[in-house]
Scaffold this motif. Structure first.
Motif, short mmCIF file in Angstrom:
data_model
loop_
_atom_site.label_atom_id
_atom_site.label_comp_id
_atom_site.label_asym_id
_atom_site.label_seq_id
_atom_site.Cartn_x
_atom_site.Cartn_y
_atom_site.Cartn_z
N PRO A 71 0.55 -1.42 0.49
CA PRO A 71 0.24 -0.03 -0.35
C PRO A 71 0.56 1.41 -0.09
O PRO A 71 0.64 2.56 -0.61
CB PRO A 71 -0.54 -0.37 1.21
N VAL A 72 2.35 1.20 0.28
CA VAL A 72 2.65 2.29 1.16
C VAL A 72 3.56 2.50 -0.81
O VAL A 72 3.44 4.00 -0.98
CB VAL A 72 4.18 2.27 1.93
N GLN A 73 3.48 1.68 -1.51
CA GLN A 73 4.19 2.00 -3.16
C GLN A 73 2.57 2.36 -3.83
O GLN A 73 3.28 3.83 -4.44
CB GLN A 73 4.61 0.51 -3.39
N ILE A 74 1.62 2.20 -3.78
CA ILE A 74 0.70 2.73 -4.60
C ILE A 74 0.60 3.95 -4.07
O ILE A 74 -0.26 4.97 -4.71
CB ILE A 74 -0.80 1.77 -3.66
N ALA A 75 0.63 4.06 -2.89
CA ALA A 75 0.68 6.01 -1.99
C ALA A 75 1.07 6.63 -3.27
O ALA A 75 0.60 7.45 -2.92
CB ALA A 75 0.51 6.24 -0.82
N GLU A 76 2.37 6.21 -2.82
CA GLU A 76 3.50 7.22 -3.67
C GLU A 76 2.92 7.38 -5.22
O GLU A 76 3.54 8.50 -5.91
CB GLU A 76 4.85 6.27 -3.73
N ILE A 77 2.21 6.61 -5.50
CA ILE A 77 2.23 6.50 -7.41
C ILE A 77 0.88 7.32 -6.98
O ILE A 77 0.51 8.58 -8.08
CB ILE A 77 2.23 5.71 -8.10
N ILE A 78 -0.48 6.59 -7.15
CA ILE A 78 -1.45 7.92 -6.57
C ILE A 78 -2.06 7.87 -5.50
O ILE A 78 -2.74 7.91 -4.67
CB ILE A 78 -2.72 6.21 -7.26
N ARG A 79 -1.87 9.32 -5.69
CA ARG A 79 -1.79 10.41 -4.12
C ARG A 79 -3.14 10.37 -4.11
O ARG A 79 -4.44 11.22 -3.06
CB ARG A 79 -1.19 11.66 -5.22
N ASP A 80 -4.54 10.65 -5.17
CA ASP A 80 -5.65 10.80 -5.21
C ASP A 80 -6.54 9.62 -3.85
O ASP A 80 -6.79 8.39 -4.67
CB ASP A 80 -6.42 10.82 -6.39
N PRO A 81 -7.03 9.46 -2.65
CA PRO A 81 -7.50 8.50 -2.32
C PRO A 81 -8.79 8.02 -2.62
O PRO A 81 -9.24 6.81 -2.53
CB PRO A 81 -7.97 9.71 -0.68
N TYR A 82 -9.70 8.62 -3.74
CA TYR A 82 -10.71 7.45 -3.91
C TYR A 82 -10.24 6.75 -5.36
O TYR A 82 -10.75 6.37 -5.61
CB TYR A 82 -11.58 9.38 -4.73
N GLU A 83 -9.13 7.54 -6.34
CA GLU A 83 -8.09 6.43 -6.71
C GLU A 83 -8.22 5.75 -6.00
O GLU A 83 -8.12 4.38 -6.50
CB GLU A 83 -7.29 7.01 -7.57
N ARG A 84 -7.25 5.22 -5.15
CA ARG A 84 -7.18 4.58 -4.69
C ARG A 84 -7.63 3.25 -3.74
O ARG A 84 -8.04 2.24 -4.26
CB ARG A 84 -6.72 4.34 -3.21
N ALA A 85 -9.14 3.76 -3.34
CA ALA A 85 -10.51 3.63 -3.23
C ALA A 85 -11.09 2.67 -4.00
O ALA A 85 -11.67 1.26 -3.74
CB ALA A 85 -11.33 4.15 -1.92
N TYR A 86 -11.09 2.72 -5.43
CA TYR A 86 -11.54 2.12 -6.44
C TYR A 86 -10.85 1.03 -6.92
O TYR A 86 -11.82 0.18 -6.60
CB TYR A 86 -12.22 3.52 -7.94
N LEU A 87 -9.07 0.94 -6.65
CA LEU A 87 -9.24 0.15 -7.43
C LEU A 87 -8.49 -0.77 -6.15
O LEU A 87 -9.03 -2.01 -6.64
CB LEU A 87 -7.49 0.69 -6.86
N ARG A 88 -9.02 -0.49 -4.60
CA ARG A 88 -9.29 -1.51 -4.04
C ARG A 88 -10.55 -2.93 -4.01
O ARG A 88 -10.94 -3.82 -4.10
CB ARG A 88 -9.44 -1.03 -2.34
N ARG A 89 -11.01 -1.39 -4.71
CA ARG A 89 -12.24 -2.45 -5.12
C ARG A 89 -12.83 -3.40 -6.09
O ARG A 89 -13.11 -4.19 -6.30
CB ARG A 89 -13.63 -1.42 -5.05
N LEU A 90 -11.80 -2.85 -7.22
CA LEU A 90 -11.18 -3.99 -8.22
C LEU A 90 -10.91 -4.80 -8.36
O LEU A 90 -10.02 -5.92 -8.51
CB LEU A 90 -11.14 -3.42 -9.17
N VAL A 91 -9.97 -5.03 -7.06
CA VAL A 91 -8.76 -5.78 -6.70
C VAL A 91 -9.53 -7.74 -6.73
O VAL A 91 -10.53 -7.15 -6.46
CB VAL A 91 -8.24 -5.37 -5.44
N PRO A 92 -8.78 -8.17 -7.07
CA PRO A 92 -9.29 -9.76 -7.54
C PRO A 92 -10.09 -10.19 -6.05
O PRO A 92 -9.14 -9.77 -5.30
CB PRO A 92 -8.51 -10.56 -7.61
N ALA A 93 -11.02 -11.21 -5.98
CA ALA A 93 -10.89 -11.70 -4.20
C ALA A 93 -9.66 -12.44 -3.59
O ALA A 93 -9.10 -12.87 -4.13
CB ALA A 93 -11.96 -12.69 -4.66
#
Length: 327
Positions: free
Chosen positions: A193-215
């Motif tokens: 998650p730290v690596q993702i936050a460095e690349i994607i600053r927008d919290p809504y974009e990070r939340a959307y990716l978490r929703r789309l992550v495979p089960a």
């Protein structure tokens, strides 16, 4: 007669064109693990759910698999996964030699699970092991003494099983979808998650990716001993692997933004209550009260100064890392 035909045609039109993965597995007579492996290998194709849920299986895909030559026996043999002991027997080598080949990356796991002692059990595709053993170019790896390079890697503790599995898993996820956000989520699922936050600053974009992550793999809560083992296996830890994932996530998220923005909380306008009533005259001794927002006003989703602090505290990301590498 015609009325019955019209009714039947209407019923067929109303029938869904795809079903859930669990439903498809039952129709094909497959166990859950067999079905998931078949999807990962691309033997069963899935489609996105318009409602945003888990990917589904079209009816025509179920019919295609059923109509395949040798279904189900020959078809199941092509997705059969075996452990170390059975894999070594298929290749006619010792289990020790098989483990050495797996640790140094000559054979790649196709899946894994934790046994009751929380030990990782790696599984390999029987079809691939047979092909490896039959290839003349691999004959030197199956007999005789290991090469000096191979022994040096093993002495240094090299174990590429988890990394190779992650690479295979990422490739399978990327093949399953043409949607840019889903593909970005597939890459992000293997990063910390730290690596993702460095690349994607927008919290809504990070939340959307978490929703789309495979089960998730579902063998224990995230903070349990089993959950920590799974987290270690499914999170990239090799520097080259991390660089590759970060670069792909940077490109992938840029493409996804170009297609559509990530969803954000809906803002509801304050209803119009009509013309304002004339103000009442306060008594001379009364002191004016500060104005307050109406109770039905929606609270702001994020305060500007809070967002500034959050962005200021985060690392500069991939560009800063690249400058450090080039220094």
């Amino acid at each position: 007669m015609s009325g019955h035909t019209i009714t039947q045609e209407a019923a067929d039109t109303a029938a869904p064109t795809s079903v859930t993965q669990s439903h498809a597995a039952r129709e094909l007579g497959l166990k859950r693990g067999e079905f998931e492996l078949a999807v990962m290998l691309g033997r069963i194709r899935t489609v996105g759910d318009p409602a945003g849920g888990r990917r589904r299986v079209p009816h025509r895909e179920i019919e295609r698999v059923r109509a395949g030559k040798g279904f189900p026996e020959a078809w199941l043999e092509r997705i059969r996964a075996v452990g170390t002991t059975e894999g070594a027997a298929l290749m006619d080598i010792s289990t020790a030699r098989f483990t050495r080949l797996a640790r140094t990356g000559f054979v790649t796991p196709v899946k894994f699970y934790l046994n009751r002692y929380r030990a990782v059990v790696w599984l390999y595709l029987a079809e691939e092991l047979g092909q490896f053993a039959r290839s003349e170019s691999n004959a030197g790896l199956l007999t005789g003494r290991a090469s000096g390079t191979l022994r040096a890697q093993l002495d240094a503790g090299v174990d590429l099983r988890a990394r190779n599995w992650r690479g295979r898993y990422a490739g399978a996820l990327l093949r399953q979808s043409d949607d840019s956000w889903e593909r970005a989520a597939a890459v992000a699922s293997l990063l910390d998650p730290v690596q993702i936050a460095e690349i994607i600053r927008d919290p809504y974009e990070r939340a959307y990716l978490r929703r789309l992550v495979p089960a998730p793999f579902g063998q224990g809560a995230p903070e349990s001993p089993a959950g920590r083992i799974l987290q270690k296996i499914t999170t990239a830890d090799d520097p080259d692997e991390i660089r590759w994932l970060r670069a792909n996530l940077t490109i992938g998220i840029s493409r996804a933004r170009g297609e559509r923005p990530a969803p954000r909380p809906a803002t509801h306008p304050v209803p119009d209550t009509g013309p304002a009533s004339p103000p009442r005259t306060a008594a001379p001794e009364a002191r004016p009260r500060p104005l307050r927002a109406p109770d039905h006003s929606p609270p702001p989703t994020a305060l500007p100064h809070e967002e500034s602090k959050e962005r200021a505290s985060e690392p500069r990301g991939l560009l800063k890392w690249m400058r450090r590498r080039g220094a």
